[in-house]
Motif scaffolding. Structure first.
Motif, short mmCIF file in Angstrom:
data_model
loop_
_atom_site.label_atom_id
_atom_site.label_comp_id
_atom_site.label_asym_id
_atom_site.label_seq_id
_atom_site.Cartn_x
_atom_site.Cartn_y
_atom_site.Cartn_z
N PRO A 1 -15.01 42.71 -24.34
CA PRO A 1 -14.67 43.49 -23.16
C PRO A 1 -14.54 42.66 -21.87
N THR A 2 -15.03 41.43 -21.89
CA THR A 2 -15.01 40.61 -20.68
C THR A 2 -14.43 39.23 -20.98
N GLY A 3 -14.18 38.45 -19.93
CA GLY A 3 -13.54 37.15 -20.08
C GLY A 3 -14.48 35.98 -20.20
N SER A 4 -15.74 36.20 -20.58
CA SER A 4 -16.69 35.09 -20.60
C SER A 4 -16.40 34.05 -21.67
N MET A 5 -15.61 34.41 -22.71
CA MET A 5 -15.26 33.44 -23.75
C MET A 5 -13.79 33.02 -23.69
N GLN A 6 -13.10 33.38 -22.63
CA GLN A 6 -11.70 32.96 -22.45
C GLN A 6 -11.63 31.43 -22.41
N THR B 1 -10.93 31.05 -25.71
CA THR B 1 -11.21 31.09 -27.15
C THR B 1 -11.08 32.51 -27.68
N LEU B 2 -11.73 33.44 -26.99
CA LEU B 2 -11.63 34.87 -27.30
C LEU B 2 -11.18 35.58 -26.04
N LEU B 3 -10.22 36.46 -26.18
CA LEU B 3 -9.61 37.12 -25.03
C LEU B 3 -10.13 38.55 -24.89
N VAL B 4 -10.09 39.05 -23.68
CA VAL B 4 -10.40 40.46 -23.44
C VAL B 4 -9.45 41.31 -24.28
N GLY B 5 -10.01 42.17 -25.11
CA GLY B 5 -9.18 43.00 -25.99
C GLY B 5 -9.07 42.49 -27.41
N ASP B 6 -9.66 41.32 -27.71
CA ASP B 6 -9.73 40.87 -29.10
C ASP B 6 -10.72 41.76 -29.86
N HIS B 7 -10.28 42.30 -30.99
CA HIS B 7 -11.14 43.10 -31.85
C HIS B 7 -11.53 42.23 -33.04
N LEU B 8 -12.83 42.03 -33.21
CA LEU B 8 -13.34 41.07 -34.18
C LEU B 8 -14.06 41.76 -35.32
N LEU B 9 -14.09 41.06 -36.45
CA LEU B 9 -15.04 41.38 -37.50
C LEU B 9 -16.12 40.29 -37.48
N VAL B 10 -17.36 40.73 -37.50
CA VAL B 10 -18.50 39.81 -37.42
C VAL B 10 -19.18 39.73 -38.77
N ASP B 11 -19.33 38.53 -39.27
CA ASP B 11 -20.01 38.26 -40.53
C ASP B 11 -21.52 38.32 -40.28
N LYS B 12 -22.15 39.41 -40.73
CA LYS B 12 -23.58 39.59 -40.50
C LYS B 12 -24.44 38.89 -41.56
N LEU B 13 -23.79 38.34 -42.59
CA LEU B 13 -24.53 37.62 -43.63
C LEU B 13 -24.56 36.12 -43.41
N ALA B 14 -23.78 35.64 -42.42
CA ALA B 14 -23.64 34.19 -42.24
C ALA B 14 -24.98 33.50 -42.07
N SER C 1 -19.43 33.56 -16.65
CA SER C 1 -20.19 33.89 -17.85
C SER C 1 -21.65 34.07 -17.50
N SER C 2 -22.16 35.25 -17.75
CA SER C 2 -23.60 35.49 -17.65
C SER C 2 -24.22 35.06 -18.97
N ASP C 3 -24.96 33.96 -18.95
CA ASP C 3 -25.46 33.40 -20.21
C ASP C 3 -26.85 32.82 -20.03
N SER C 4 -27.26 31.95 -20.94
CA SER C 4 -28.64 31.46 -20.96
C SER C 4 -29.04 30.76 -19.68
N ARG C 5 -28.09 30.28 -18.91
CA ARG C 5 -28.44 29.68 -17.62
C ARG C 5 -29.13 30.67 -16.71
N TYR C 6 -28.80 31.95 -16.88
CA TYR C 6 -29.21 32.97 -15.93
C TYR C 6 -30.21 33.98 -16.48
N TRP C 7 -30.34 34.08 -17.81
CA TRP C 7 -31.30 35.02 -18.37
C TRP C 7 -32.11 34.43 -19.53
N GLY C 8 -32.08 33.12 -19.69
CA GLY C 8 -32.98 32.50 -20.65
C GLY C 8 -32.46 32.35 -22.06
N PHE C 9 -33.36 32.19 -22.99
CA PHE C 9 -33.01 31.82 -24.37
C PHE C 9 -32.69 33.04 -25.23
#
Length: 268
Positions: free
Chosen positions: A36-41, A43-56, A182-190
């Motif tokens: 929904p956001t551009g934090s991974m632009q 590499t991943l774009l706003v509006g990319d619909h993904l399948l996530v491998d939960k067994l990885a 990108s709101s990430d570990s720099r701002y909310w930890g591990f």
């Protein structure tokens, strides 16, 4: 005795797992996720619909370890995880630091264990800003959750040694590729290990839409989004991203020399 070689997913294996999950996947195997956001632009774009491998990253049992190549999270992986300060929210970032790693950022460049990371996937939208592009420093990005603010204070108080953040056991450090937004570990930890849900492996559809439509936090916004899709499906679908595999970026693939700043795509 020499250590056993680490099993890696190559193209054939990736597609085999993809087909298995597409055919037989359930919520325990794969999960759909939209960016929904551009934090991974870019590499991943706003509006990319993904399948996530939960067994990885799931622990393998005596049977499934022979069917699927389980692994531990590693540097450069793109991970999907439950946001620690608000566990009901799911985020996707790149794994930058693992337990025991020392992380520092100087003028936007990441140093891990004293080694410069020349990251080709990083997107810098803005010019250097000392308030944003150096770490560890006090929070400069507004994070609304009290738990997030407290987690950052705890990290800076307890885990900084000689100007570097030392990642504690069972914890990971994640950042977005769009480092200036990108709101990430720099701002909310591990990220605790148990919060990691899995890794995205396939973009099954990509649709150009604004963030507020994709978040769809009301019946009205959902209806607006459905109407928009019905009207513009063919023109706003990014066909070149359909069925595109999502891969991490191994340390061995990082270039040895610094790269020019990647300004990214303004409206991909």
């Amino acid at each position: 005795m020499p250590p056993k070689p680490v099993r890696k997913r190559h193209t054939v294996a990736e597609w085999a797992v993809t087909i298995i999950l597409l055919l037989y996947g359930t919520t325990t195997v794969a999960q759909a996720f939209v960016i929904p956001t551009g934090s991974m632009q870019d590499t991943l774009l706003v509006g990319d619909h993904l399948l996530v491998d939960k067994l990885a990253y799931a622990p393998a049992d005596s049977l499934t370890k022979h069917l699927l190549p389980y692994e531990e999270p590693k540097h450069g992986d793109i991970i999907v995880f439950r946001y620690p300060p608000q566990i009901g929210q799911t985020l996707v970032k790149r794994l930058i630091g693992m337990p025991g790693d020392r992380i520092k950022i100087d003028r936007g460049v990441v140093f891990r264990n004293g080694i410069t990371l020349n990251e080709p996937y990083v997107y810098h939208k803005y010019a250097y800003d000392p308030a944003f592009d150096n770490f560890p420093t006090a929070c400069c990005l507004p994070v609304k959750e009290d738990l997030a603010q407290q987690a950052q204070r705890d990290m800076l108080d307890r885990n900084v040694v000689n100007g570097e953040v030392v990642i504690p056991p069972g914890q990971y450090f994640a950042m977005g590729d769009n480092r200036d937004n990108s709101s990430d570990s720099r701002y909310w930890g591990f990220v605790p290990r148990e919060n990691i849900v899995g890794k995205p492996f396939l973009i099954y559809w990509s649709y150009r839409a604004p963030t507020e439509d994709l978040l769809a936090d009301s019946a009205g916004s959902m209806l607006t989004h459905f109407l928009d899709v019905g009207q513009h499906f063919f023109t706003r679908t990014r066909w070149n991203r359909t069925l595109k595999l999502v891969r991490g970026f191994a340390d061995s693939d990082l270039p040895a020399h610094p790269l020019p700043i990647n300004p990214g795509s303004a409206n991909p």
